[in-house]
Design a protein around this motif. Structure first.
Motif, PDB file in Angstrom:
ATOM      1  N   THR A 434     -20.450 -13.314 -52.028  1.00 29.43           N
ATOM      2  CA  THR A 434     -19.117 -12.943 -51.553  1.00 29.43           C
ATOM      3  C   THR A 434     -18.899 -13.214 -50.069  1.00 29.43           C
ATOM      4  O   THR A 434     -17.755 -13.237 -49.606  1.00 29.43           O
ATOM      5  CB  THR A 434     -18.862 -11.464 -51.835  1.00 29.43           C
ATOM      6  N   PHE A 435     -19.989 -13.410 -49.312  1.00 28.67           N
ATOM      7  CA  PHE A 435     -19.852 -13.649 -47.879  1.00 28.67           C
ATOM      8  C   PHE A 435     -20.681 -14.829 -47.371  1.00 28.67           C
ATOM      9  O   PHE A 435     -20.384 -15.368 -46.303  1.00 28.67           O
ATOM     10  CB  PHE A 435     -20.280 -12.404 -47.084  1.00 28.67           C
ATOM     11  N   ALA A 436     -21.726 -15.207 -48.088  1.00 27.59           N
ATOM     12  CA  ALA A 436     -22.744 -16.068 -47.489  1.00 27.59           C
ATOM     13  C   ALA A 436     -23.044 -17.349 -48.260  1.00 27.59           C
ATOM     14  O   ALA A 436     -23.973 -18.062 -47.886  1.00 27.59           O
ATOM     15  CB  ALA A 436     -24.045 -15.268 -47.313  1.00 27.59           C
ATOM     16  N   THR A 457     -13.878 -18.851 -43.847  1.00 31.21           N
ATOM     17  CA  THR A 457     -14.638 -18.510 -42.648  1.00 31.21           C
ATOM     18  C   THR A 457     -14.373 -17.075 -42.217  1.00 31.21           C
ATOM     19  O   THR A 457     -15.295 -16.348 -41.824  1.00 31.21           O
ATOM     20  CB  THR A 457     -14.290 -19.478 -41.511  1.00 31.21           C
ATOM     21  N   GLN A 458     -13.133 -16.642 -42.278  1.00 30.39           N
ATOM     22  CA  GLN A 458     -12.813 -15.272 -41.870  1.00 30.39           C
ATOM     23  C   GLN A 458     -13.548 -14.261 -42.733  1.00 30.39           C
ATOM     24  O   GLN A 458     -13.998 -13.217 -42.238  1.00 30.39           O
ATOM     25  CB  GLN A 458     -11.305 -15.031 -41.933  1.00 30.39           C
ATOM     26  N   LYS A 459     -13.692 -14.561 -44.025  1.00 28.45           N
ATOM     27  CA  LYS A 459     -14.423 -13.651 -44.917  1.00 28.45           C
ATOM     28  C   LYS A 459     -15.900 -13.596 -44.523  1.00 28.45           C
ATOM     29  O   LYS A 459     -16.502 -12.512 -44.469  1.00 28.45           O
ATOM     30  CB  LYS A 459     -14.259 -14.116 -46.359  1.00 28.45           C
ATOM     31  N   SER A 460     -16.504 -14.750 -44.233  1.00 26.78           N
ATOM     32  CA  SER A 460     -17.895 -14.755 -43.787  1.00 26.78           C
ATOM     33  C   SER A 460     -18.050 -13.952 -42.499  1.00 26.78           C
ATOM     34  O   SER A 460     -18.999 -13.173 -42.342  1.00 26.78           O
ATOM     35  CB  SER A 460     -18.377 -16.190 -43.566  1.00 26.78           C
ATOM     36  N   GLY A 477     -32.233  -8.432 -42.456  1.00 27.97           N
ATOM     37  CA  GLY A 477     -31.191  -9.297 -41.907  1.00 27.97           C
ATOM     38  C   GLY A 477     -30.501 -10.027 -43.036  1.00 27.97           C
ATOM     39  O   GLY A 477     -30.310  -9.465 -44.121  1.00 27.97           O
ATOM     40  N   GLY A 478     -30.132 -11.271 -42.804  1.00 28.96           N
ATOM     41  CA  GLY A 478     -29.418 -12.002 -43.835  1.00 28.96           C
ATOM     42  C   GLY A 478     -29.457 -13.492 -43.595  1.00 28.96           C
ATOM     43  O   GLY A 478     -30.042 -13.980 -42.620  1.00 28.96           O
ATOM     44  N   GLN A 479     -28.812 -14.212 -44.493  1.00 26.80           N
ATOM     45  CA  GLN A 479     -28.762 -15.663 -44.350  1.00 26.80           C
ATOM     46  C   GLN A 479     -27.593 -16.227 -45.138  1.00 26.80           C
ATOM     47  O   GLN A 479     -27.023 -15.573 -46.009  1.00 26.80           O
ATOM     48  CB  GLN A 479     -30.062 -16.301 -44.826  1.00 26.80           C
ATOM     49  N   GLY A 480     -27.232 -17.462 -44.797  1.00 27.22           N
ATOM     50  CA  GLY A 480     -26.283 -18.221 -45.583  1.00 27.22           C
ATOM     51  C   GLY A 480     -27.042 -19.132 -46.528  1.00 27.22           C
ATOM     52  O   GLY A 480     -28.122 -19.622 -46.193  1.00 27.22           O
TER      53      GLY A 480
END
Length: 627
Positions: A434-436, A457-460, A477-480
């Motif tokens: 949903t974001f990445a 992009t705004q959602k990410s 953390g996180g990643q795309g």
């Protein structure tokens, strides 16, 4: 960050923009503009106070010398005009990756506890220079850095991007270029998706057929998922793999840039390339091909699916675990980081359900559901990894069937898996679709090549990686994630990566309180200009109109919106081309009846800026409630 710091930060950035705009990505923790500027010249010296800073100093000189032609040489010392200093006393706030940067008209000093902090400091320094610093050839101009004081450190320790090289092979030089781009944005992890149904990309010397057979497939064009199956005897020229020497070279290249590479060997599903080489490891033992993008599965609306071709290792066959032991022995020796990613996602269990060996194993384990065999399989895999000094990392499906407390979970099916894993005491990397998911369309699906989902992009940028009610200590953390079914070239990798990759860089590095979409847009646009000089591709979909429809009684209602501030949206429904003298959108409007075609375009400051979007009435009708 305290509220007073936030206010001061915003005032500082505003003041800076009134002088020389300071448009950094990701945004630093604190930024205080000063008076004046530092100017590079042939007399500028680069010095480092400890031997550990030498490599970073050499990288800085290389970054500066190509575009400036100044020929700056680094040396040991403490009085350089550009001074790189490793702290004698540890600064707890800066941690392992933080830095301070103090630029005055006389000198620039970057300090850090570790070389990683110095490295991120020089990335910020490069962004403070004019965009021409990204040039691949020498440029004659004044090279000035605005006077500024910066204190900066990351919010999360895991800041990553996944690159899928199975669906399309990217050369080691292309991977290095991608690593350079990640490092410049302060990403510190490359999740390297090395195996899947469409190609096995890593040399395993004890299992040579994995690359002799599994790395190559028939040549196909056209939309992925709709391509014809291989014909008997058809040549298989498309593909490639990394030798172990290639892997060592790329790992060392990444390490020098403070990027950790986490390899992924995707099992037990997504194993068609491995089974093409060693079909005896499947349930049916049938010969399969490395898939070129055929419709080999059927997906249903509830998230379930059926495989038409077997792509899953047999969990009841001891030879499978002997095979995996060989694979992971060699993989573990090549990658010094503590993790090996083992996939675990989208494992179809229909062939297991029909297999006598699997049925016997289920009886032996006293389990009733075939889904529970994945838990057994993953626990066996984890024992193999543990014996090699590695930790298991997998997609959130590994929670199904039970995993050990030491396993780390990558939450991709939204945030639910991450929440469940964190509550169970697992470390989590947040990477939800949903974001990445950077392979999703970033603009209107009639403009970008079609794919099954959309992510703007705004959602990410709006993403918050720590879910409400979850102890932040479990969120690494996180990643795309950049899946490449529809991405055959590095240029298109870049197009899909940016600007969403810039947004995620800020999500994972910068402080939560500093997030500001309109401010990010200004900085993003500066980075468009810098990317042009650097010859990096990117999408301009943020300038396109967002077209939604709904029903107002029996009328089709049109709703238009812009992703970035300051857009004017114009449209027509009379088969004329829209411009700034057409109807300007101000509020939802009921479209006229009949076989109309909607055309929409965006302007800013009186000039066209977005793509023309053209939609028939039928297409508009199909959008009702979808976007």
């Amino acid at each position: 960050m305290k509220f007073s710091h936030i206010v001061y930060f915003c005032l500082a950035v505003t003041f800076a923009q009134a002088q020389t705009p300071i448009h950094l990505i990701p945004q630093p923790v604190r930024l205080e503009p000063q008076s004046g500027a530092f100017t590079l010249s042939k007399g500028t010296t680069i010095e480092y106070n400890q031997a550990d800073g030498r490599v970073v100093a050499e990288m800085l000189s290389q970054q500066l010398n190509v575009p400036t032609g100044l020929g700056l040489l680094p040396k040991a010392g403490k009085s350089g005009k550009i001074q790189l200093t490793i702290n004698e006393t540890h600064d707890n706030q800066l941690g392992q990756e933080g830095y301070t940067l103090d630029a005055s008209p006389k000198r620039i000093v970057i300090t850090a506890n570790k070389p990683a902090g110095l490295f991120y400091g020089i990335q910020t320094l490069t962004q403070l220079l004019p965009k021409e610093i990204e040039s691949k050839t020498a440029v004659s101009q004044t090279w000035s850095v605005p006077a500024v004081r910066i204190s900066d450190y990351p919010r999360f320790g895991w800041r990553g991007v996944m690159l899928d090289v199975s669906r399309h092979f990217f050369t080691k030089e292309e991977v290095k270029r991608f690593i350079d781009q990640l490092a410049e944005l302060k990403f510190n992890t490359l999740h390297w998706h090395l195996t899947d149904d469409n190609g096995w990309r890593i040399e395993i010397k004890s299992l040579p057929k994995l690359t002799e057979v599994g790395a190559w497939r028939v040549a196909r064009t056209g939309h992925y998922g709709d391509r014809p199956s291989p014909k008997p005897g058809e040549p298989k020229p498309y593909g490639g793999f990394y030798t172990q020497n290639d892997i060592k070279e790329v790992v060392a290249y990444a390490q020098a840039r403070n990027v950790t590479i986490v390899p992924e060997i995707d099992v037990p599903g997504h194993s068609m390339a491995a089974l093409a080489a060693y079909p005896e490891l499947s349930c049916t033992k049938a010969q399969v091909n490395v898939d070129p993008g055929t419709p080999f599965s059927e997906w249903y609306g509830n998230g379930t699916f059926k495989m038409k071709v077997e792509n899953t290792l047999n969990p009841s066959d001891e030879n499978v675990y002997a095979f995996l032991d060989k694979v992971f022995t060699e993989v573990a020796a090549l990658f010094p980081n503590p993790y090996i990613h083992v996939g675990g996602d989208e494992c179809y269990k229909g062939y297991w359900a029909q297999d006598p060996g699997c049925q016997a194993l289920m009886k032996q384990l006293n389990i009733r559901h075939v889904e529970d065999l994945q838990g057994y399989f993953m626990n066996r895999v984890e024992k193999i990894l543990t014996a090699k000094g590695k930790k298991l990392l997998g997609w959130d499906e590994i929670l199904e069937g039970g995993i050990s407390p030491g396993a780390t979970v990558m939450s991709w099916r939204g945030i639910k898996g991450g929440i469940e894993a964190a509550h169970a005491g697992h470390n989590v990397v947040m990477t939800p679709t949903t974001f990445a998911y950077l392979d999703y369309n970033q603009g209107d699906p009639t403009i970008d090549p079609p794919i099954y989902a959309n992510l703007r992009t705004q959602k990410s940028y709006s993403y918050e990686p720590v879910p409400e009610g979850v102890d932040a200590k479990y969120i690494l953390g996180g990643q795309g994630n950049l899946w490449t079914e529809q991405i055959p070239t590095l240029r298109h990798v870049e197009y899909m990566m940016y600007p969403r990759g810039w947004a995620l860089a800020e999500v994972y590095w910068s402080q939560k309180e500093a997030k500001n979409w309109p401010n990010f847009v200004q900085r993003m646009e500066t980075h468009f200009d810098r990317a042009d000089v650097a010859r990096i591709n990117y999408s301009r979909a943020v300038y396109d109109a967002i077209v939604r429809t709904s029903m107002n009684g029996d009328k089709l209602r049109l709703e238009l919106a812009g992703e970035v501030p300051g857009l004017d949206i114009y449209y027509t429904t009379d088969d004329t081309m829209p411009d700034q003298f057409s109807t300007k959108y101000t509020q939802p409007v009921d479209l006229p009846d009949g076989n109309i075609t909607l055309r929409v375009v965006t302007y800013r400051s009186g000039k066209p800026i977005g793509h023309l979007i053209t939609l028939t009435r039928d297409a508009l009708q199909k959008r009702v409630g979808r976007f």
